[in-house]
Design a protein around this motif. Structure first.
Motif, short mmCIF file in Angstrom:
data_model
loop_
_atom_site.label_atom_id
_atom_site.label_comp_id
_atom_site.label_asym_id
_atom_site.label_seq_id
_atom_site.Cartn_x
_atom_site.Cartn_y
_atom_site.Cartn_z
N ILE A 113 8.72 4.15 -5.21
CA ILE A 113 7.92 4.50 -4.04
C ILE A 113 6.44 4.50 -4.43
O ILE A 113 5.59 4.02 -3.69
CB ILE A 113 8.35 5.87 -3.48
N ALA A 114 6.15 5.01 -5.62
CA ALA A 114 4.75 5.07 -6.07
C ALA A 114 4.14 3.68 -6.17
O ALA A 114 2.98 3.48 -5.78
CB ALA A 114 4.67 5.78 -7.41
N SER A 115 4.89 2.69 -6.65
CA SER A 115 4.32 1.35 -6.77
C SER A 115 4.05 0.74 -5.40
O SER A 115 3.05 0.06 -5.20
CB SER A 115 5.22 0.43 -7.60
N ILE A 116 4.93 1.01 -4.45
CA ILE A 116 4.71 0.52 -3.08
C ILE A 116 3.47 1.18 -2.49
O ILE A 116 2.60 0.50 -1.92
CB ILE A 116 5.95 0.77 -2.20
N ILE A 117 3.37 2.49 -2.64
CA ILE A 117 2.22 3.20 -2.07
C ILE A 117 0.92 2.76 -2.75
O ILE A 117 -0.10 2.61 -2.09
CB ILE A 117 2.43 4.72 -2.15
N ASN A 118 0.97 2.53 -4.05
CA ASN A 118 -0.23 2.03 -4.75
C ASN A 118 -0.65 0.67 -4.21
O ASN A 118 -1.85 0.42 -4.02
CB ASN A 118 0.02 1.96 -6.26
N GLU A 119 0.31 -0.20 -3.94
CA GLU A 119 -0.01 -1.51 -3.38
C GLU A 119 -0.61 -1.37 -1.99
O GLU A 119 -1.61 -2.01 -1.65
CB GLU A 119 1.24 -2.37 -3.31
N SER A 127 -1.72 7.54 5.17
CA SER A 127 -0.45 7.80 5.87
C SER A 127 -0.26 6.83 7.03
O SER A 127 0.82 6.28 7.23
CB SER A 127 -0.38 9.25 6.38
N SER A 128 -1.31 6.59 7.79
CA SER A 128 -1.23 5.64 8.91
C SER A 128 -0.96 4.23 8.40
O SER A 128 -0.16 3.49 8.99
CB SER A 128 -2.53 5.64 9.71
N THR A 129 -1.60 3.86 7.32
CA THR A 129 -1.41 2.53 6.76
C THR A 129 0.01 2.35 6.26
O THR A 129 0.61 1.28 6.41
CB THR A 129 -2.43 2.27 5.65
N ILE A 130 0.58 3.39 5.68
CA ILE A 130 1.97 3.34 5.22
C ILE A 130 2.91 3.15 6.41
O ILE A 130 3.83 2.34 6.37
CB ILE A 130 2.34 4.60 4.42
#
Length: 68
Positions: A36-42, A54-57
């Motif tokens: 999850i961290a790698s996805i959020i970092n990207e 949060s909106s971008t996610i």
């Protein structure tokens, strides 16, 4: 709403999302064999400066769902 903590650019941060988005993010991480961290970092690296993470996610998760 649920909070998750991740490390972004070497510092801890919390992101608050609805449970449904957290669950979908977890599913996508498993499907993509990523953390999850790698996805959020990207996502964070492509996040426009005027939009919160949060909106971008949420938008990213929606885009993934529309690809199916």
């Amino acid at each position: 709403m649920k909070k998750i903590s991740v490390s972004l650019s070497g510092h801890q941060t919390s992101i608050t999302l609805e449970t449904e988005f957290i669950n979908e993010l977890k599913k996508l991480a498993i499907q993509q064999n990523r953390s999850i961290a790698s996805i959020i970092n990207e996502i964070d690296s492509t996040c426009p400066g005027n939009r919160n993470l949060s909106s971008t996610i949420r938008v990213w998760i929606l885009q993934q769902a529309l690809k199916k």
